[in-house]
Design a protein around this motif. Structure first.
Motif, short mmCIF file in Angstrom:
data_model
loop_
_atom_site.label_atom_id
_atom_site.label_comp_id
_atom_site.label_asym_id
_atom_site.label_seq_id
_atom_site.Cartn_x
_atom_site.Cartn_y
_atom_site.Cartn_z
N PHE A 35 0.87 -0.90 -0.25
CA PHE A 35 0.19 -0.14 -0.14
C PHE A 35 0.84 1.76 0.11
O PHE A 35 0.48 2.21 -0.81
N TRP A 41 -1.68 2.76 -3.00
CA TRP A 41 -2.91 2.42 -2.63
C TRP A 41 -3.70 3.39 -3.73
O TRP A 41 -4.63 2.84 -4.03
N ASN A 42 -3.12 4.89 -3.66
CA ASN A 42 -3.51 5.64 -5.13
C ASN A 42 -3.41 5.27 -6.41
O ASN A 42 -4.45 5.16 -7.00
N PHE A 45 -4.95 0.74 -6.07
CA PHE A 45 -6.80 -0.03 -5.34
C PHE A 45 -7.22 1.87 -6.05
O PHE A 45 -8.26 1.14 -6.14
N SER A 232 -6.79 -8.62 0.99
CA SER A 232 -6.43 -7.07 0.83
C SER A 232 -8.04 -6.69 -0.58
O SER A 232 -8.53 -5.90 0.38
#
Length: 261
Positions: A35, A41-42, A45, A232
């Motif tokens: 992440f 993460w940006n 995901f 996740s």
């Protein structure tokens, strides 16, 4: 640098992390790699989640419009007591062929045909998203059509006669009287179709769409670790479905309250 070495990461962390058991350190390191490192993460995901929502919402709108049209045609054909006119019989035959083909073939096969035979969009372009929306919309429309048709057939036939006696034509009666009542009856089944549609979008990676599932797959290739990215991914889908289920329950409760007034 796609992977930050464990020793380098540990040296950059606070002292309290260095005092944890090695298994816990490894787990935190894998979360960091999945992440935090390179803002994954940006980049992966969040971007994939946005693409998933765009495809699901676009396909849902297309599926509802197509499904309602097919359901109205089939209901108009099946509810006639006399022999239907030729155009209605032709339209009903086309609708039945559409339902047979779409419900009889896997959605992944439909996506492959649309992506590599019919539309053939440039990989990684916006066209692939449109390809996914159209494919899932056509697929969803077949199931929505049968759901809506069952709701229409469940409405008392006297409602149609009442609407026609008020001077409304067939289309107006269906629009203002029959379909609104049918929607209330089919809302739980329609909600299940929405949830199924969101989960089915996970196969769009076969035409190289960067959705949520593809994002997790890319991170696995970068970190050489499958546990955290895929677990996740499952948790994210579960959260999305739980939120949708809650919103549908609230909407159904509001409709029941309006019926009692």
């Amino acid at each position: 640098m796609p992977v930050m070495k464990f020793a380098d990461w540990l040296n950059a962390m606070p002292d309290w992390i260095a005092g944890l058991p090695q298994g816990m350190q490894r787990f935190i390191y894998e979360i960091f790699q999945t992440f935090v490192f390179e803002d994954r993460w940006n980049t992966f995901f969040l971007s994939g989640l946005k693409t998933t929502f765009i495809i699901a919402i676009g396909a849902l709108i297309l599926g509802i419009v197509l499904g309602v049209l097919v359901a109205v045609v089939r209901s108009a054909h099946d509810s006639r007591r006399t022999k239907p006119p030729f155009l209605l019989r032709l339209a009903n035959g086309i609708c039945k062929l559409y339902l047979t083909i779409i419900r009889g073939t896997p959605v992944m096969v439909q996506l492959l045909i649309m992506g590599y035979v019919i539309m053939v969009p440039k990989l990684g372009s916006v066209e692939t998203i449109w390809c996914a929306i159209i494919t899932f919309g056509i697929n969803s429309g077949a199931y929505v059509a049968e759901i809506v048709r069952s709701g229409i057939m469940a409405v008392d036939h006297g409602q149609m006669e009442a609407g026609r006696s008020l001077g409304l034509n067939y289309v107006q009666t269906m629009r203002y009287i029959i379909v609104p009542q049918a929607i209330k009856n089919i809302l739980p089944a329609l909600g299940n179709e929405m949830i199924t549609l969101v989960k089915e979008t996970s196969v769009v990676m076969v035409i190289s769409v960067q959705d949520l599932t593809q994002a997790a797959k890319v991170i696995v290739t970068k970190t050489y670790n499958a546990i955290v990215p895929y677990v996740s991914l499952a948790i994210l889908y579960l959260i999305i479905i739980l939120i949708m289920t809650k919103l549908l329950a609230i909407f159904e409760r509001r409709l029941r309250e309006s019926d009692r007034r």
